[in-house]
Scaffold this motif. Sequence first.
Motif, PDB file in Angstrom:
ATOM      1  N   MET A  92      -8.607  40.290  -8.033  1.00 53.69           N
ATOM      2  CA  MET A  92      -7.459  40.781  -7.239  1.00 53.69           C
ATOM      3  C   MET A  92      -6.302  41.463  -8.087  1.00 53.69           C
ATOM      4  O   MET A  92      -5.522  42.144  -7.365  1.00 53.69           O
ATOM      5  CB  MET A  92      -7.134  39.788  -6.233  1.00 53.69           C
ATOM      6  N   LEU A  93      -6.466  41.041  -9.274  1.00 55.36           N
ATOM      7  CA  LEU A  93      -5.078  41.509  -9.980  1.00 55.36           C
ATOM      8  C   LEU A  93      -4.876  42.741 -10.210  1.00 55.36           C
ATOM      9  O   LEU A  93      -3.705  43.635 -10.125  1.00 55.36           O
ATOM     10  CB  LEU A  93      -5.098  40.812 -11.217  1.00 55.36           C
ATOM     11  N   ARG A  94      -6.097  43.706 -10.086  1.00 54.84           N
ATOM     12  CA  ARG A  94      -5.977  45.102 -10.327  1.00 54.84           C
ATOM     13  C   ARG A  94      -5.999  46.041  -9.142  1.00 54.84           C
ATOM     14  O   ARG A  94      -6.105  47.282  -9.399  1.00 54.84           O
ATOM     15  CB  ARG A  94      -6.643  45.528 -11.564  1.00 54.84           C
ATOM     16  N   VAL A  95      -6.132  45.490  -7.854  1.00 59.46           N
ATOM     17  CA  VAL A  95      -6.691  46.306  -6.936  1.00 59.46           C
ATOM     18  C   VAL A  95      -4.957  46.875  -6.336  1.00 59.46           C
ATOM     19  O   VAL A  95      -4.094  46.399  -6.332  1.00 59.46           O
ATOM     20  CB  VAL A  95      -6.907  45.385  -5.779  1.00 59.46           C
ATOM     21  N   PRO A  96      -5.345  48.231  -6.382  1.00 62.10           N
ATOM     22  CA  PRO A  96      -4.010  48.757  -6.070  1.00 62.10           C
ATOM     23  C   PRO A  96      -3.333  48.677  -4.563  1.00 62.10           C
ATOM     24  O   PRO A  96      -4.057  48.788  -3.564  1.00 62.10           O
ATOM     25  CB  PRO A  96      -4.414  50.144  -6.283  1.00 62.10           C
ATOM     26  N   GLY A  97      -2.136  48.434  -4.551  1.00 58.04           N
ATOM     27  CA  GLY A  97      -1.434  48.544  -3.308  1.00 58.04           C
ATOM     28  C   GLY A  97      -0.747  49.674  -3.035  1.00 58.04           C
ATOM     29  O   GLY A  97      -1.223  50.950  -3.841  1.00 58.04           O
ATOM     30  N   THR A  98       0.307  50.055  -2.395  1.00 57.87           N
ATOM     31  CA  THR A  98       0.896  51.264  -2.112  1.00 57.87           C
ATOM     32  C   THR A  98       1.596  51.888  -3.419  1.00 57.87           C
ATOM     33  O   THR A  98       1.392  52.928  -3.781  1.00 57.87           O
ATOM     34  CB  THR A  98       2.034  51.273  -1.143  1.00 57.87           C
ATOM     35  N   LYS A  99       2.187  50.993  -4.219  1.00 53.65           N
ATOM     36  CA  LYS A  99       2.873  51.400  -5.372  1.00 53.65           C
ATOM     37  C   LYS A  99       2.389  50.701  -6.677  1.00 53.65           C
ATOM     38  O   LYS A  99       2.517  51.171  -7.950  1.00 53.65           O
ATOM     39  CB  LYS A  99       4.342  51.258  -5.322  1.00 53.65           C
ATOM     40  N   LYS A 100       2.163  49.461  -6.710  1.00 57.15           N
ATOM     41  CA  LYS A 100       1.689  48.812  -7.850  1.00 57.15           C
ATOM     42  C   LYS A 100       0.703  47.738  -7.480  1.00 57.15           C
ATOM     43  O   LYS A 100       0.344  47.416  -6.217  1.00 57.15           O
ATOM     44  CB  LYS A 100       3.021  48.231  -8.514  1.00 57.15           C
ATOM     45  N   ASP A 101       0.329  46.923  -8.470  1.00 53.53           N
ATOM     46  CA  ASP A 101      -0.849  45.990  -8.211  1.00 53.53           C
ATOM     47  C   ASP A 101      -0.306  44.540  -8.925  1.00 53.53           C
ATOM     48  O   ASP A 101       0.947  44.631  -9.409  1.00 53.53           O
ATOM     49  CB  ASP A 101      -2.195  46.085  -8.863  1.00 53.53           C
ATOM     50  N   LEU A 102      -0.885  43.533  -8.838  1.00 50.69           N
ATOM     51  CA  LEU A 102      -0.580  42.429  -9.217  1.00 50.69           C
ATOM     52  C   LEU A 102      -0.063  42.192 -10.719  1.00 50.69           C
ATOM     53  O   LEU A 102       0.637  41.554 -11.298  1.00 50.69           O
ATOM     54  CB  LEU A 102      -1.554  41.048  -8.638  1.00 50.69           C
ATOM     55  N   LEU A 103      -1.156  42.691 -11.409  1.00 53.13           N
ATOM     56  CA  LEU A 103      -1.016  42.789 -12.731  1.00 53.13           C
ATOM     57  C   LEU A 103       0.342  43.640 -13.246  1.00 53.13           C
ATOM     58  O   LEU A 103       1.032  43.119 -14.268  1.00 53.13           O
ATOM     59  CB  LEU A 103      -2.338  43.446 -13.620  1.00 53.13           C
ATOM     60  N   THR A 104       0.720  44.626 -12.550  1.00 57.90           N
ATOM     61  CA  THR A 104       1.998  45.175 -12.903  1.00 57.90           C
ATOM     62  C   THR A 104       3.002  44.175 -12.484  1.00 57.90           C
ATOM     63  O   THR A 104       4.344  44.300 -13.380  1.00 57.90           O
ATOM     64  CB  THR A 104       2.222  46.457 -12.123  1.00 57.90           C
ATOM     65  N   VAL A 105       3.131  43.488 -11.651  1.00 61.76           N
ATOM     66  CA  VAL A 105       4.279  42.503 -11.189  1.00 61.76           C
ATOM     67  C   VAL A 105       4.296  41.533 -12.430  1.00 61.76           C
ATOM     68  O   VAL A 105       5.289  41.214 -12.805  1.00 61.76           O
ATOM     69  CB  VAL A 105       3.703  41.724  -9.977  1.00 61.76           C
TER      70      VAL A 105
END
Length: 362
Positions: A92-105
């Motif tokens: 789930m870490l690299r699944v894109p949201g609107t602006k970023k994913d969990l890996l970016t966080v």
Amino acid sequence: MKYIDEYRDAGLVKTLAEKVRRVVTRPWTIMEVCGGQTHAIIKFGIDQILPKEITLVHGPGCPVCVTSVEAIDQAVFIAAQPNVIFCSFGDMLRVPGTKKDLLTVKAEGGDVRSVYSPMDAVAIAQKNPERHVVFFAVGFETTAPANASAIHYAQVHQVTNMSFLVSHVLVPPVIEAVVSSKNNHIQGFLAAGHVCTVMGYHQYERLARDYHIPIVVTGFEPLDILQGVLACVTQLEKGETRVENEYARVVRAEGNLLAQEIMKKVFQLSDQKWRGLGVIPDSGLKLADSYNAYDAQVVFDVSHIQAEENPECQAGQILQGLKKSVECPAFGTRCTPEHPLGAPMVSSEGACAAYYKYRKRH
């Protein structure tokens, strides 16, 4: 390797493909629901050894792929909060949201951790009583019992510094959404064996009857899938429409009753938003009222988060079997595993990821 190589035997694969060839007399379109089956089909070239009359299309059975953009944005918002440890399965870490994913966080300083089990998250909460731990509880009926057990355990053992962001989805309602669509062209289904291991297969009998479609419970190895295709085509050629279990070494009609019991205790039915498909009534699970204290959506009040999907991503059409991944203009160019437009290119069960990994050069 016992019980793996046996189901990949090349001679038996050819024998089953030949049996399908002898049975089929006209074109048929069959959907394999599960992304794990899709990867096996593409990896082993099962679709290429079947007769040309048989078209296999890929369905909405990848849990990562169908998790809504809204749910991802909620996860990103929560994971970025101070004093939070956000736990998730790695896919789930690299699944894109609107602006970023969990890996970016995580790269921006958020404490985002990949775990192998929801009980790992419970253990982290017990070791860090001064911090709030959130587990991203996603998936179909296969992962729901383990997540329900972890939630129940947390309540019983008074692990009060944790909550669960729940985004569970159910297979039968989405099959019904596919076959009831005005664009539907699916004539038979290969049902996901692991889901049926938990839930049994009685729930598919109404669908087979009401929509006049054969549904064959199928495993994940080449011989499993070919046996499922053969059973489905045989029914179609005979004009039969029933549920058939071709994964009997694992699946029983009633499923796992203990797993179902803990699911009923912890969860209740809810309308659910699916990526690319919109809201499907009673197609998801949410926490029962008695577990509200463990609902991350309530704890962090994410009701203000609304999300729009990337209009360039054609995940919805791919998940409904209306298009194959290679028919998307962005496939392999603007959408790659390194820079995905949508979840089907990221997930280890995603159809786009399967084509990119095994068929890109072709």
